[in-house]
Scaffold this active site. Structure first.
Site, PDB file in Angstrom:
ATOM      1  N   LYS A 178       0.858  -1.150   0.054  1.00 41.41           N
ATOM      2  CA  LYS A 178       0.205  -0.103  -0.097  1.00 41.41           C
ATOM      3  C   LYS A 178       0.803   1.232  -0.157  1.00 41.41           C
ATOM      4  O   LYS A 178       1.765   1.389   0.838  1.00 41.41           O
ATOM      5  CB  LYS A 178      -0.895   0.133   1.340  1.00 41.41           C
ATOM      6  CG  LYS A 178      -2.202   0.337   1.301  1.00 41.41           C
ATOM      7  CD  LYS A 178      -2.877   0.124   2.328  1.00 41.41           C
ATOM      8  CE  LYS A 178      -4.456   0.542   2.439  1.00 41.41           C
ATOM      9  NZ  LYS A 178      -4.915   0.600   3.829  1.00 41.41           N
TER      10      LYS A 178
HETATM   11  C1  E4P Z   1      -8.362   1.274   4.129  1.00 49.37           C
HETATM   12  O1  E4P Z   1      -7.483   0.766   3.569  1.00 49.37           O
HETATM   13  C2  E4P Z   1      -8.057   1.924   5.373  1.00 49.37           C
HETATM   14  O2  E4P Z   1      -7.220   0.937   6.210  1.00 49.37           O
HETATM   15  C3  E4P Z   1      -9.389   2.223   6.296  1.00 49.37           C
HETATM   16  O3  E4P Z   1     -10.394   2.031   5.413  1.00 49.37           O
HETATM   17  C4  E4P Z   1      -9.239   3.564   6.726  1.00 49.37           C
HETATM   18  O4  E4P Z   1     -10.519   3.778   7.441  1.00 49.37           O
HETATM   19  P1  E4P Z   1     -10.892   5.099   8.417  1.00 49.37           P
HETATM   20  O5  E4P Z   1     -10.960   6.166   7.727  1.00 49.37           O
HETATM   21  O6  E4P Z   1     -11.965   4.604   9.211  1.00 49.37           O
HETATM   22  O7  E4P Z   1      -9.511   5.175   9.405  1.00 49.37           O
END
Ligand code: E4P
Length: 216
Positions: free
Chosen positions: A83
């Site tokens: 990522k």
């Molecule tokens: C996605 O890959 C992220 O880990 C996640 O969805 C972030 O979510 P949040 O905005 O609730 O922290």
């Protein structure tokens, strides 16, 4: 639509995977930090539970260091997807990693043009953060709709992975607009499966059946 689970909590992943619903996992540095465990150990354990893309995020902010971290993470297991954040250095790293055959999930996407750029440089997954757009009073799903349309206009192979899902409504809308994947926290995933009328209906069926004194 594929369901990924958005957590680094191995117990949650194990439980949700046992329901047969989970196609992959997304983690991020905040979720990893919450576990208090060594990063690679958690990733290895997750990869043993779910046979699908497992996103592991880099923490460097400069392309060459991101590439180095990405290569290390990709070596943990064949299902690891690196990522990278949607910054220019992240795009450079995405391009380089993709050229080396490493799949990349570009994260922290907030506009359709950020998504298009990430798709162009070779990202396999594009993660728009819906909940965080809602938090600032914008319609998160407008960008998902645009992304789905843009990718189909040009036949990019990247998949739209709806992230920052905070409610069952978010998950429903992701499916309505034709997202490829939604990544969902454990609690939200569980909520989507329950309805009081389902529980009441089952209770009545079983009560009636008990009166028959039969066994199946
Ligand atoms: C996605 O890959 C992220 O880990 C996640 O969805 C972030 O979510 P949040 O905005 O609730 O922290």
């Amino acid at each position: 639509m594929k369901y990924f689970i958005d957590t680094a909590d191995v117990a949650e992943i194990r439980e949700a995977a046992s329901w047969g619903l989970i196609d992959g996992v997304t983690t991020n540095p905040s979720l990893m930090a919450k576990t208090g465990r060594p990063y690679h150990d958690v990733l290895r354990e997750i990869c043993e539970i779910v046979d699908g893309p497992i996103s592991a995020e880099v923490v460097a902010t400069e392309a060459s260091a991101m590439i180095e971290e990405g290569e290390k993470l990709a070596k943990v297991h064949k299902n690891i997807v690196v990522k990278c954040p949607m910054i220019i250095e992240g795009l450079k790293a995405t391009h380089a990693l993709a050229k080396r055959g490493i799949r990349v999930n570009v994260t922290l996407i907030f506009t359709p043009l950020q998504a298009l750029a990430a798709a162009k440089v070779g990202a396999s997954f594009l993660s728009p953060f819906i909940g965080r757009l809602d938090d600032i009073g914008q319609d998160g799903f407008a960008i998902v709709e645009d992304m789905v349309q843009i990718l189909s206009n040009y036949d990019y192979p990247a998949e739209v992975l709806v992230a920052s899902v905070r409610s069952t409504t978010h998950l429903l809308r992701a499916a309505e607009v034709g997202a490829d994947i939604a990544t969902v926290p454990f609690a939200v995933l569980k909520q989507t499966l329950h309805h009081p009328l389902t529980d009441l209906g089952l209770e009545r069926f079983l009560a009636d059946w008990r009166k028959t004194n039969q066994k199946i």
